[in-house]
Design a protein around this motif. Structure first.
Motif, mmCIF file in Angstrom:
data_model
loop_
_atom_site.group_PDB
_atom_site.id
_atom_site.type_symbol
_atom_site.label_atom_id
_atom_site.label_comp_id
_atom_site.label_asym_id
_atom_site.label_seq_id
_atom_site.Cartn_x
_atom_site.Cartn_y
_atom_site.Cartn_z
ATOM 1 N N LEU A 98 15.676 23.970 12.840
ATOM 2 C CA LEU A 98 15.142 22.645 13.119
ATOM 3 C C LEU A 98 13.863 22.439 12.326
ATOM 4 C CD1 LEU A 98 15.564 22.390 16.998
ATOM 5 C CD2 LEU A 98 16.960 21.295 15.243
ATOM 6 N N GLU A 99 13.849 21.369 11.537
ATOM 7 C CA GLU A 99 12.692 21.050 10.709
ATOM 8 C C GLU A 99 11.984 19.832 11.291
ATOM 9 O OE1 GLU A 99 12.394 21.081 6.064
ATOM 10 O OE2 GLU A 99 13.045 19.077 6.681
ATOM 11 N N GLY A 100 10.684 19.975 11.562
ATOM 12 C CA GLY A 100 9.918 18.883 12.143
ATOM 13 C C GLY A 100 9.450 17.884 11.106
ATOM 14 N N MET A 101 8.921 16.771 11.600
ATOM 15 C CA MET A 101 8.345 15.761 10.729
ATOM 16 C C MET A 101 6.905 16.138 10.391
ATOM 17 S SD MET A 101 9.929 12.284 12.471
ATOM 18 C CE MET A 101 9.249 11.204 11.205
ATOM 19 N N GLU A 102 6.231 15.302 9.640
ATOM 20 C CA GLU A 102 4.846 15.543 9.242
ATOM 21 C C GLU A 102 3.992 15.864 10.466
ATOM 22 O OE1 GLU A 102 1.342 13.130 6.768
ATOM 23 O OE2 GLU A 102 3.304 12.216 7.138
ATOM 24 N N ASP A 103 3.058 16.805 10.317
ATOM 25 C CA ASP A 103 2.253 17.294 11.433
ATOM 26 C C ASP A 103 1.655 16.186 12.292
ATOM 27 O OD1 ASP A 103 2.569 20.000 11.351
ATOM 28 O OD2 ASP A 103 0.488 20.471 10.873
ATOM 29 N N LYS A 104 1.189 15.128 11.663
ATOM 30 C CA LYS A 104 0.461 14.103 12.411
ATOM 31 C C LYS A 104 1.320 13.433 13.478
ATOM 32 C CE LYS A 104 1.229 9.996 9.497
ATOM 33 N NZ LYS A 104 0.551 8.903 8.755
ATOM 34 N N TRP A 105 2.645 13.530 13.332
ATOM 35 C CA TRP A 105 3.519 12.873 14.308
ATOM 36 C C TRP A 105 3.822 13.757 15.511
ATOM 37 C CZ3 TRP A 105 2.927 8.144 13.911
ATOM 38 C CH2 TRP A 105 2.902 7.482 12.690
ATOM 39 N N LEU A 106 3.367 15.021 15.464
ATOM 40 C CA LEU A 106 3.451 15.880 16.631
ATOM 41 C C LEU A 106 4.829 15.859 17.272
ATOM 42 C CD1 LEU A 106 0.068 14.645 18.136
ATOM 43 C CD2 LEU A 106 0.424 16.799 16.960
ATOM 44 N N GLY A 118 7.711 12.886 16.617
ATOM 45 C CA GLY A 118 8.723 12.959 15.570
ATOM 46 C C GLY A 118 10.000 13.607 16.069
ATOM 47 N N THR A 119 11.097 13.339 15.376
ATOM 48 C CA THR A 119 12.402 13.875 15.774
ATOM 49 C C THR A 119 12.808 15.011 14.828
ATOM 50 O OG1 THR A 119 13.408 12.103 14.460
ATOM 51 C CG2 THR A 119 13.227 11.736 16.812
ATOM 52 N N PRO A 120 12.864 16.258 15.297
ATOM 53 C CA PRO A 120 13.303 17.367 14.444
ATOM 54 C C PRO A 120 14.761 17.192 14.021
ATOM 55 C CG PRO A 120 12.249 18.171 16.435
ATOM 56 C CD PRO A 120 12.486 16.724 16.630
ATOM 57 N N HIS A 121 15.060 17.566 12.783
ATOM 58 C CA HIS A 121 16.417 17.427 12.279
ATOM 59 C C HIS A 121 16.890 18.762 11.701
ATOM 60 C CE1 HIS A 121 13.499 16.098 9.146
ATOM 61 N NE2 HIS A 121 14.159 16.967 8.429
ATOM 62 N N LEU A 122 18.171 18.808 11.357
ATOM 63 C CA LEU A 122 18.755 20.041 10.837
ATOM 64 C C LEU A 122 18.343 20.292 9.397
ATOM 65 C CD1 LEU A 122 22.438 19.699 12.123
ATOM 66 C CD2 LEU A 122 20.491 20.767 13.281
ATOM 67 N N VAL A 155 11.979 5.474 35.220
ATOM 68 C CA VAL A 155 11.906 4.636 34.028
ATOM 69 C C VAL A 155 11.602 5.510 32.820
ATOM 70 C CG1 VAL A 155 10.633 2.768 32.893
ATOM 71 C CG2 VAL A 155 11.149 2.620 35.335
ATOM 72 N N ASN A 156 12.271 5.245 31.697
ATOM 73 C CA ASN A 156 11.942 5.888 30.429
ATOM 74 C C ASN A 156 11.185 4.874 29.574
ATOM 75 O OD1 ASN A 156 13.171 8.385 30.969
ATOM 76 N ND2 ASN A 156 15.179 7.596 30.402
ATOM 77 N N PRO A 157 9.860 4.842 29.708
ATOM 78 C CA PRO A 157 9.076 3.838 28.998
ATOM 79 C C PRO A 157 8.947 4.171 27.515
ATOM 80 C CG PRO A 157 7.616 5.369 30.089
ATOM 81 C CD PRO A 157 9.017 5.775 30.464
ATOM 82 N N ARG A 158 8.372 3.252 26.774
ATOM 83 C CA ARG A 158 8.083 3.561 25.375
ATOM 84 C C ARG A 158 7.210 4.815 25.314
ATOM 85 N NH1 ARG A 158 6.664 -2.634 23.863
ATOM 86 N NH2 ARG A 158 6.449 -2.633 26.150
ATOM 87 N N GLY A 159 7.519 5.672 24.352
ATOM 88 C CA GLY A 159 6.941 7.013 24.306
ATOM 89 C C GLY A 159 7.945 8.079 24.691
ATOM 90 N N SER A 160 9.053 7.660 25.331
ATOM 91 C CA SER A 160 10.081 8.620 25.747
ATOM 92 C C SER A 160 10.951 9.033 24.561
ATOM 93 C CB SER A 160 10.972 7.999 26.830
ATOM 94 O OG SER A 160 10.223 7.618 27.960
ATOM 95 N N SER A 161 11.647 10.146 24.726
ATOM 96 C CA SER A 161 12.612 10.603 23.726
ATOM 97 C C SER A 161 13.955 9.957 23.990
ATOM 98 C CB SER A 161 12.727 12.121 23.760
ATOM 99 O OG SER A 161 13.052 12.566 25.070
ATOM 100 N N GLY A 162 14.944 10.284 23.145
ATOM 101 C CA GLY A 162 16.304 9.812 23.365
ATOM 102 C C GLY A 162 16.652 8.505 22.689
ATOM 103 N N ARG A 163 15.636 7.782 22.146
ATOM 104 C CA ARG A 163 15.921 6.489 21.525
ATOM 105 C C ARG A 163 15.259 6.347 20.154
ATOM 106 N NH1 ARG A 163 15.075 1.757 25.722
ATOM 107 N NH2 ARG A 163 15.893 0.594 23.935
ATOM 108 N N GLY A 164 14.950 7.470 19.531
ATOM 109 C CA GLY A 164 14.481 7.430 18.154
ATOM 110 C C GLY A 164 12.973 7.481 18.003
ATOM 111 N N PHE A 165 12.564 7.685 16.749
ATOM 112 C CA PHE A 165 11.161 7.905 16.386
ATOM 113 C C PHE A 165 10.276 6.709 16.709
ATOM 114 C CE2 PHE A 165 8.127 8.089 12.568
ATOM 115 C CZ PHE A 165 7.165 8.793 13.279
ATOM 116 N N ASP A 166 10.701 5.513 16.361
ATOM 117 C CA ASP A 166 9.862 4.332 16.582
ATOM 118 C C ASP A 166 9.605 4.094 18.062
ATOM 119 O OD1 ASP A 166 9.575 3.841 13.891
ATOM 120 O OD2 ASP A 166 11.190 2.361 13.791
ATOM 121 N N PHE A 167 10.613 4.335 18.892
ATOM 122 C CA PHE A 167 10.446 4.164 20.329
ATOM 123 C C PHE A 167 9.444 5.183 20.881
ATOM 124 C CE2 PHE A 167 11.646 4.417 24.827
ATOM 125 C CZ PHE A 167 11.806 3.074 25.149
ATOM 126 N N SER A 168 9.501 6.420 20.378
ATOM 127 C CA SER A 168 8.593 7.465 20.849
ATOM 128 C C SER A 168 7.160 7.211 20.397
ATOM 129 C CB SER A 168 9.048 8.837 20.346
ATOM 130 O OG SER A 168 10.305 9.187 20.880
#
Length: 666
Positions: A285-293, A296-300, A476-489
């Motif tokens: 699993l490769e993470g996104m740029e550090d600043k996104w902590l 960010g969504t890790p990918h293969l 409730v899964n408010p904005r900031g939650s996982s499961g719905r992509g990077f922009d939502f998080s």
């Protein structure tokens, strides 16, 4: 301690009533059994796994090893040790024995006292007595077996204080930037290194060295290389940049495989690398740029080990978990979607994704046999995690370690969607077992931790106990939650308690408008970031009449240098002296306490370096000073995640009592 009924385990514990109540109660924490760590036998005929059970009399949880046939039949305990734990099992390549970790104490020749640190043990696959293999000072945290079954690569700490039995521990001395961690305490010169262990003699040879931590070692199928995750100390201690390396078991200079400065297989993600069957490629699993902590969504990421060439199949805007090569060369991984996590197969060349599971369920883990058969560990709204055989026609249940739930009456779980500003927000209700749609109920908005996490379709004993006590629980899964992509998080990046608080409030409004919630009986509560967001909610929404803030903090300024998130604070918020306005904005519940009128119960764990008790203590004293009803509960000796069964039961019982006091009293 255990008895077998109908082929499955029941926990026999003194003090439990003989007649089960009709609904879930907090004391069911003494009954809840956890299943984890499935592994296939070499021939695929059986699965070994870990069962963790609470002991009411000793007030702790311990683990045993169990096995279950792939074709079906009664699971059977391999170990029965109520006072010690066995876990992390692996079949030896010949299938005749099982290697595992255990904290069972034992004296070895030349030792002055019993060593109860986690060490490698072995037991016959057919059952019998276990024998200890290693005696490494300080114990072992992880391991993998060599393909020939003769050796293991293990992770163990080295440093001045490791394995010390001194009555007076030496002072902690550190020069590290990242100097504390929940569960480990202060970090000094200790490092996590790899050792090669001879499984016949127990002799250990240190393989790695230096000011670098090492995690998740995995032996290649051909036995020539070991892949692992590592991170340097020193200046790189300020970054999140973990890297993937390979190294021959004979030693030498490690070779870095991961090409970016991002997090690769961050140990907090729980995933190790996986080798292709031909030992030519690895996936991680490769993470996104550090600043996104964690936003960010890790990918293969897949590397050709010989050339170093890296490809990134299926770069989906969702979180991936536990990628592993299947025997046919495809990649298996869990993918987290909206309220559900499913197992999927990814074509390593085309990136095509084929989901293997579906529906309202949450995949925790899985195991793959050499012939490709798959066992999956899943939970649903109604049942805790159990093992299932994955077949073309669906899933076939293999274990049932919580049969006591068959005697419980569970209310409906119903999905909900609503608008909050320009966003569509999702969540679900858990209703009381006797819910009457003609009535309005006291409502508790249960706020998840993270912040980048989500409420999923999984069994939640605490929510069921709240519902059984007469509350509608809104997750409730408010904005900031996982499961719905990077922009939502990342919508709440450096802006906590704003959009996410709006979304929780919108969920409460929706529940009132649909005739579910009594507008005069609204409560909120959560743990970790759920506790933090609870602090924002009581300063944000005047409709809240009672709150429970667990392991939270509202004076964000007070966390600098106190908790374990110094790197994350700098990346997301900047330093307090350089970005004071940002820090001040995020501390509004503490700096503007006149906004808070809701009676609030604060809870914390006194050994927590994740969100220390100072956060709860400051807000408790603030509300106490202002005359707002408040209470403080501290759980002694516990880290961020509570484990003591009586504390788990006490916490939800205290929550119910607090809500009853302020939401049900005349």
């Amino acid at each position: 301690m255990y008895r077998i009924l109908g082929g499955f385990m029941l926990l026999a514990s003194s003090g439990l009533a003989s007649a089960a109540p009709s609904a879930v109660v907090p004391e069911d924490h003494y009954r809840l059994i956890d299943v984890s760590e499935p592994r296939f036998s070499p021939d695929g005929a059986a699965i070994v796994y870990t069962v963790t059970a609470p002991d009411r009399e000793r007030d702790e949880k311990t683990s045993d090893l169990w096995t279950v046939p792939w074709k079906g039949g009664a699971p059977a305990p391999l170990t029965r040790t109520p006072e010690v734990s066995e876990y992390s099992p692996r079949y030896a390549p010949d299938g005749k024995s099982i290697v595992y970790l255990s904290d069972a104490g034992e004296k070895k020749d030349g030792e002055d006292e019993e060593d109860d640190s986690a060490q490698l043990w072995r037991i016959p696959a057919a059952g019998g007595a276990g024998t200890r293999i290693t005696a490494i000072p300080g114990g072992i945290s992880d391991y993998d077996l060599s393909p020939d079954g003769r050796s293991a690569v293990v992770v163990a700490e080295v440093g001045k204080a490791v394995g010390s039995k001194a009555k007076t521990p030496p002072p902690v001395e550190t020069e590290r930037f990242y100097f504390k961690q929940d569960g480990r305490g202060y970090l000094d010169d200790r490092t996590q290194q790899l050792f090669i262990v001879d499984l016949e003699t127990g002799a250990a040879r240190q393989l790695t060295s230096g000011a670098r931590d090492h995690w998740k070692p995995v032996w290649s199928p051909d036995g020539k290389l070991i892949a692992y995750t590592a991170k340097d100390h020193g200046e790189t201690d300020k970054t999140l940049n973990t890297e993937i390396y390979v190294l021959p078991p004979s030693g030498g200079e490690p070779r870095k495989i991961s090409p970016t400065a991002n997090a690769d297989n961050d140990p907090d993600w729980g995933a190790g690398v996986s080798w292709s069957p031909d030992s030519k490629r690895i996936v991680w699993l490769e993470g996104m740029e550090d600043k996104w902590l964690y936003y960010g969504t890790p990918h293969l990421a897949v590397a050709d080990v010989a050339t170093g060439a890296v490809t990134r199949p299926a770069k989906l805007d969702l979180w991936f978990y536990y990628p592993r090569f299947a025997p046919d060369g495809s990649i298996l991984a869990q993918i987290e979607g909206d309220r559900d996590t499913w197992l999927a197969r990814v074509d390593a060349k085309s990136g095509k994704i084929t989901y293997l599971t579906k529906g309202a369920r949450f995949a925790y883990d899985y195991a793959v046999a050499k012939d490709g058969r798959i066992a999956i560990l899943e939970t649903t709204n109604e049942k805790p995690s159990e093992l299932f055989a994955l077949e073309k026609s669906g899933v076939r249940q293999l274990t049932d370690h919580n049969p006591w739930l068959n005697d419980r009456t569970l209310g409906e779980v119903r999905d909900v969607s609503f608008r909050s500003g320009d966003a569509e927000i999702h969540g679900f209700y858990t209703f009381p077992p006797d819910y009457d749609p003609a009535k309005r109920y006291p409502l508790v908005a249960d706020i998840h931790g993270g912040p980048v996490y989500q409420h999923s379709h999984e069994f939640d004993l605490d929510a069921r106990a709240l519902a059984a006590a007469g509350y509608v629980v809104l997750k409730v899964n408010p904005r900031g939650s996982s499961g719905r992509g990077f922009d939502f998080s990342r919508a709440i990046y450096a802006d906590w308690g704003n959009l996410d608080a709006d979304d929780i409030s919108a969920g409460i409004t929706n529940a009132i408008e649909n005739g579910i919630a009594d507008p005069d009986r609204i409560g909120v509560g959560g743990w970790s970031y759920g506790g933090i967001l609870t602090g924002y909610m009581i300063a944000h929404d005047k409709r809240i009449r009672a709150a429970v803030a667990g392991a939270g903090v509202s004076n964000i300024l007070a966390t600098w240098g106190v908790d374990m998130y110094q790197r994350e604070y700098i990346l997301e918020l900047g330093t307090p002296w350089e970005s004071f306005d940002t820090w001040k904005k995020l501390a509004y519940p503490f700096l503007e306490p006149e906004r808070i009128t809701a009676p609030t119960l604060f809870q914390c764990a006194d050994a927590d370096d994740n969100v220390p008790c100072v956060g709860a203590e400051q807000m408790y004293l603030t509300l106490k000073t202002r005359g707002v009803p408040t209470k403080l509960i501290v759980y002694p000796g516990e880290n961020h995640g509570l484990t003591v069964p009586s504390y788990l039961a006490h916490r939800i019982r205290a929550n119910i009592d607090w809500y009853d006091r302020w939401l049900k009293a005349d």
